[in-house]
Design a protein around this motif. Structure first.
Motif, PDB file in Angstrom:
ATOM      1  N   CYS A 101       0.835  -1.209   0.000  1.00 42.45           N
ATOM      2  CA  CYS A 101       0.000   0.000   0.000  1.00 42.45           C
ATOM      3  C   CYS A 101       0.868   1.256   0.000  1.00 42.45           C
ATOM      4  O   CYS A 101       1.682   1.451   0.890  1.00 42.45           O
ATOM      5  CB  CYS A 101      -0.926  -0.007   1.211  1.00 42.45           C
ATOM      6  SG  CYS A 101      -1.892   1.505   1.345  1.00 42.45           S
ATOM      7  N   CYS A 119      -7.232   6.018   1.625  1.00 40.02           N
ATOM      8  CA  CYS A 119      -7.081   5.126   0.469  1.00 40.02           C
ATOM      9  C   CYS A 119      -7.289   5.888  -0.834  1.00 40.02           C
ATOM     10  O   CYS A 119      -8.208   6.693  -0.951  1.00 40.02           O
ATOM     11  CB  CYS A 119      -8.080   3.989   0.582  1.00 40.02           C
ATOM     12  SG  CYS A 119      -8.161   2.944  -0.870  1.00 40.02           S
ATOM     13  N   CYS A 128      -3.434  -3.503  -3.340  1.00 41.62           N
ATOM     14  CA  CYS A 128      -3.595  -4.434  -2.219  1.00 41.62           C
ATOM     15  C   CYS A 128      -4.477  -5.616  -2.611  1.00 41.62           C
ATOM     16  O   CYS A 128      -4.242  -6.742  -2.180  1.00 41.62           O
ATOM     17  CB  CYS A 128      -4.167  -3.715  -1.004  1.00 41.62           C
ATOM     18  SG  CYS A 128      -5.716  -2.858  -1.345  1.00 41.62           S
TER      19      CYS A 128
HETATM   20  S1  SF4 Z   1      -6.316   0.571  -2.764  1.00 39.88           S
HETATM   21 FE1  SF4 Z   1      -5.256  -0.641  -1.219  1.00 39.88          FE
HETATM   22  S2  SF4 Z   1      -3.064  -0.333  -1.665  1.00 39.88           S
HETATM   23 FE2  SF4 Z   1      -4.186   1.308  -2.718  1.00 39.88          FE
HETATM   24  S3  SF4 Z   1      -4.201   3.017  -1.252  1.00 39.88           S
HETATM   25 FE3  SF4 Z   1      -6.118   1.855  -0.927  1.00 39.88          FE
HETATM   26  S4  SF4 Z   1      -5.609   0.431   0.715  1.00 39.88           S
HETATM   27 FE4  SF4 Z   1      -3.657   1.180  -0.084  1.00 39.88          FE
END
Ligand code: SF4
Ligand code: SF4
Ligand code: SF4
Lengths: 247, 311
Positions: free
Chosen positions: A95, A116, A122
């Motif tokens: 992440c 997020c 992720c």
């Molecule tokens: S989608 Fe997943 S990896 Fe991307 S910022 Fe959000 S929590 Fe983090």
């Protein structure tokens, strides 16, 4: 921080133990999970086109069914799949924003949906398909281990377990501290030979699955065909013969 | 894995941009390219434009693009974050390099050019590592994936540089580099596919469910009758016959034809060489789009093991 907390011996590892022997595949856990969580910590769990064809939505728990083995050894196994709150989860370390994190105090893996960016890396990094994108908000969502129930002092103590555990009619879901070898769940895992999914991925899942028990020997022989009752035989001669021959 | 157009375009465009920046940064200070200031400035602007277009396209893939700045924070653990940091840092020497090129400042050209080249290589390596570090996708978690990103970026960059140098009548050296890298990329990609096809997946339905001790495991019922995010995003499958054809197209358009055209351009020279350079660069970029599409379309994710194999 998306770096993982340092593992400390004896640390709490909260997780689920799912009994594949008793799970009847009723989807109650998945339904109650959706019900609780759509207004819980990571709310909402949106649905796309809910009232038309091709409806779909975000679920934290999904119940599959498999056939395993062949012939007498063959089994139908119902298989609930949710986040395993892994000890070394790459879903957290990949992440880029720090939105994904693993709690040091109990090992729960969560997403801060305010941080997020919805890059979805992720979800790619999770081997188990435990993360689903909320396409309305553009952020990632996942099982919270019902963090808003298990520590919730506003609900009666006996209800402070995950929604999926509390609702299971077959008692196939158990919740507890898998880091404590003397906890009920750890004992259950030891007794029943509980295992982790895809150990070869190296994510060290905390959740355990209890294998289906061996089929008992009675089940193996073909059931006997029940004959007609004497009262069901209309012909008097045949009824008499049935009586004589049944002696 | 679903080949999202925004990511396919991003990796090809910014890869070519960084490749161009790399070769410009290395070859220009060494005096192996046309001395013209307009040439240097044009090449640098094209490189930066490609990089910027690629990065903008990658933002389209985000659910919340307005929060993209947050992605710069977790460089300690995340290759995606490292890529972002490297991309931002590379802009500093690259812009100084552009100014030096435009003003013919040779003293500034060497350090700025070399720093830009280093930044470009690091950024592309981070891009490769984003994919190479993902264990659930066996086609990506492969030792040739990150070097592949570097090789293909440097090849496409060299192809663009050779084309541009041709316009200013100095295409010999970059065309040589591009032809050599094209051939190298051809053999590299074939070796990668051979290795990928020969490597069985580490995970199976049996290990995914843990039910292998009973026997083979077959999906009986899905949890849902309709599609879902996981299936759309991670269970995308391209038919084998199409994949085989697309592989040939990628090799031919992407690497073989450009290498041939650059060889011809070196031999023939003159106006024909300019036309061949344009053809070669266009062919390389088109082929790389196919190659990048395949990188996604052929990639399989372990989550698909939980679902019936799509027919
Ligand atoms: S989608 Fe997943 S990896 Fe991307 S910022 Fe959000 S929590 Fe983090
Ligand atoms: S199951 Fe997936 S989402 Fe849950 S902790 Fe493990 S890797 Fe992360
Ligand atoms: S622990 Fe809570 S969030 Fe996780 S699957 Fe069970 S009900 Fe859903």
């Amino acid at each position: 921080m998306t770096s993982l907390p340092n593992p400390t011996p004896g640390a709490k590892k909260l997780g689920l133990v799912i009994d594949l022997d008793t799970c009847v595949g009723c989807h109650a856990c998945a339904t109650n999970c959706k019900e609780w969580n759509t207004s819980g910590h990571m709310a909402p769990l949106p649905d796309q086109h809910p009232y038309s064809a091709a409806q779909e939505g975000v679920w934290f728990n999904r119940v599959h069914a498999y056939e395993a083995g062949d012939g007498d050894e063959g089994r139908t196994v119902h298989f609930p799949r949710s986040c395993l709150h892994c000890e070394t989860p790459a879903c957290v370390t990949v992440c880029p924003t720090g939105a994904s994190y693993k709690r040091a105090e109990d090992g729960i893996v969560l997403v801060n949906t305010d941080m997020c960016i919805g890059c979805q890396l992720c979800a790619w990094a999770c081997p188990y398909g435990a993360r689903e994108l909320d396409e309305d908000q553009g952020v990632m969502k996942k099982c919270t281990l019902c963090v808003d129930r298990i520590y919730n002092e506003t609900i009666p103590e006996e209800r402070r377990v995950p929604a999926c555990v509390s609702t299971c009619p077959a008692n196939a879901r158990h919740f507890g501290d898998l880091g404590d070898p003397n906890s009920d769940v750890s004992k259950l895992v030891a007794e029943r030979g509980g295992y982790e999914l895809m150990p070869e991925m190296g994510y060290q899942p905390v959740n355990r699955y209890l294998p289906p028990r061996k089929a008992s020997s009675q089940v193996k022989s073909a059931p006997k065909e029940a004959g007609p009752l004497p009262s069901q035989i209309n012909n008097p001669l045949l009824r008499w013969m049935d009586k004589v021959l049944s002696r | 894995m679903k080949p999202a157009p925004s990511i396919v375009f991003f990796t090809v465009a910014s890869g070519a941009g960084y490749g161009l920046l790399f070769w410009l940064g290395v070859l220009k200070p060494l005096g192996l390219l046309p001395a013209n200031t307009l040439f240097g400035a044009t090449a640098a602007i094209i490189a930066l434009a490609l990089i910027a277009a690629g990065l903008c396209s990658s933002l389209l893939h985000l659910g919340r693009p307005e929060r993209a700045w947050r992605a710069l924070s977790q460089w300690r653990s995340s290759w995606l974050s490292r890529e972002g940091v490297a991309a931002v840092l590379t802009f500093l020497p690259a812009i100084i390099f552009l100014i030096a090129l435009a003003h013919g400042e040779t003293s500034l050209m060497l350090p700025a050019g070399l720093l830009s080249a280093v930044g470009a290589a690091v950024t592309v390596y981070c891009t490769g590592m984003i994919y190479a570090s993902l264990k659930p996708v066996k086609e990506w978690h492969h030792p040739m994936v990150a070097p592949g990103y570097l090789l293909f970026a440097s090849f496409s960059g060299a192809a663009l540089l050779a084309m541009l140098s041709g316009f200013w009548g100095g295409g010999f050296f970059p065309a040589l580099v591009a032809a050599a890298l094209g051939m190298a990329a051809l053999f590299f990609k074939r070796a990668y596919w051979a290795s990928m096809d020969a490597t069985p997946a580490a995970s199976t339905r049996e290990s995914a469910t843990g039910l292998g001790f009973i026997g083979t495991v077959r999906p009986l019922e899905s949890p849902h009758t309709e599609s879902n995010y996981l299936l759309r995003e991670m269970a995308f499958r391209v038919a084998r016959v199409h994949a085989a054809k697309l592989r040939s197209i990628a090799l031919l358009l992407g690497f073989a034809l450009p290498a041939l055209f650059f060889c011809l351009a070196i031999i023939l020279g003159g106006g024909l060489a300019i036309a061949l350079g344009v053809l070669a660069a266009a062919s390389a970029l088109a082929g790389l789009l196919v190659e990048r599409w395949l990188i996604f379309a052929e990639a399989t994710h372990t989550v698909a093991l939980y679902y019936p194999t799509p027919r």
